[in-house]
Design an enzyme around this catalytic site. Structure first.
Site: not given
Length: 409
Positions: A123, A142, A222-223, A289, A294, A309
């Site tokens: 990102k 973001d 991010t992994l 947001d 998940e 996220d």
């Protein structure tokens, strides 16, 4: 002794036994659990400093193999992770062998494959550290640094439900463009002396690219979670409508939580308490947001709520969006372990701990001081909200004991 006297005596003994069980043994169990919470807090504080060191002692495994083995249904990484620094070092230094547009979503990102086959999500930097995002609490692009800060906050809270994140500088001209897919490469452009790209996403526009400083772009990686743990997407029961003038049911129905408790997977198992934990987490970081979330697939409600996220966070340090806490103040329940951890973080400990945890990230300083100050203020609001609940319903109802043994075997 007459039969009637014996019955009375047995009844008295039974009352004494029950009293002992409820008020003595249970209190001992609770005290032992609280002591373990305190020990866990001290272990976390002792391991806050993560030095990005490539050395992996006592193993022939790659950092990617180690991180993949950490993942279990209730944790992304275990409490004790001596190899964490090595994994994060690999994330920020390993050669990029492929670059593509990001997976589906509304915000700009790129999917990178690092040497060894590991996927990471990149990102890009969009704002300076002191930039304040005005408007709705979910407004703006973001924030890459928010992903870094949220990961370390997840460690500090003891949840361990957020994938690993670390800052990274990439050279778009020499590291990305030579290995980029045609789809990603087609979104590159030059603005002044800066290399930029706008990617592919719902809100991605050629008129709104992310630009490097020259060729070098700051961002977060991010992994990617192991493919053997496929994800399942759920609509968040406290999600917003994102439509002006249209409220979600939870925004006007104060008994909404009663309805949620009657629906799967919130009617049993840990998921509702995970929702409460996540509300606390999101309120601290200012994330309004989380419309979906998940978990792992086929979990029957037993999997953790994965904290993915988190980039719509740390936008405005002066905005404390109380509605994020709706699951907490409407359900009025919280894990005892979460309650204990929050109390240990009072009196400036949270700000200090997060600052220490982020101090050796490659993009440090990760947050501006106003954002760090806001964390301590928001913590007080959370504690006050729980106190209102305990005053109304009593601590035995509000503070829920929910400890699960986590196996990494």
């Amino acid at each position: 002794m007459k039969l009637k006297q014996r019955v009375v005596l047995l009844a008295i003994l039974l009352v004494i036994f029950i009293f002992t069980k409820v008020f003595l043994i249970d209190n001992l169990d609770t005290s032992a659990a609280n002591r373990e919470d305190q020990r866990a807090f001290h272990r976390m504080m002792a391991s806050l400093h993560v030095e990005l060191d490539p050395r992996l002692d006592h193993t022939l495994q790659s950092p990617w193999e180690i991180a993949a083995q950490w993942v279990v249904p209730r944790e992304v990484y275990p409490e004790e992770t001596p190899e964490l620094g090595a994994v994060m070092h690999a994330m920020t230094t390993k050669k990029i062998v492929k670059a593509d547009v990001g997976y589906k979503g509304t915000q700009l990102k790129a999917l990178l494959i690092l040497e060894g086959g590991q996927k990471v999500v990149f990102k890009p930097k969009r704002y300076a550290r002191d930039y304040v995002v005005e408007g709705e609490p979910y407004a703006g692009y973001d924030r890459h640094n928010a992903e870094v800060a949220a990961f370390h906050l997840d460690r500090i809270l003891g949840f361990r439900r957020a994938p690993l994140v670390v800052g990274r500088f990439v050279n778009l001209r020499t590291e990305i463009k030579p290995v980029a897919t045609e789809q990603l490469l087609g979104t590159f452009m030059t603005v002044g002396n800066n290399t930029c790209f706008y990617g592919k996403c719902y809100y991605c526009r050629e008129t709104e690219p992310a630009c490097a400083d020259g060729d070098v772009m700051e961002g977060s990686v991010t992994l990617w979670l192991p493919d053997v743990w496929p994800l399942q997407k759920h609509r968040h029961p406290w999600g917003r409508t994102y439509r002006e003038g249209k409220l979600a049911r939870w925004e006007y129905d104060e008994s909404y939580c009663d309805a949620v408790k009657k629906t799967s997977p919130y009617d049993s198992g840990p998921r509702l308490l995970d929702i409460i934990d996540t509300a606390i987490f999101d309120y601290l970081i200012g994330n309004a947001d989380r419309h979906h979330y998940e978990s792992f697939q086929d979990d029957e409600g037993a999997s953790m709520l994965i904290l993915l996220d988190n980039a719509k966070s740390f936008g405005n340090p002066a905005l404390d969006e109380r509605s994020i806490l709706a699951p907490l103040y409407q359900c009025c329940i919280v894990r005892v372990s979460t309650w204990n951890r929050l109390n240990y973080l009072k009196n400036g400990v949270l700000k200090s701990a997060l600052k220490t945890a982020m101090s050796h990230d490659p993009i440090s300083p990760v947050l501006s001081d106003p954002h760090l100050d806001a964390l301590d203020q928001r913590l007080l609001s959370i504690l006050a909200t729980v106190k209102q609940c305990t005053d109304q319903f009593g601590p035995d109802v509000v503070l829920v004991e929910d400890r699960m043994t986590l196996s990494h075997l």
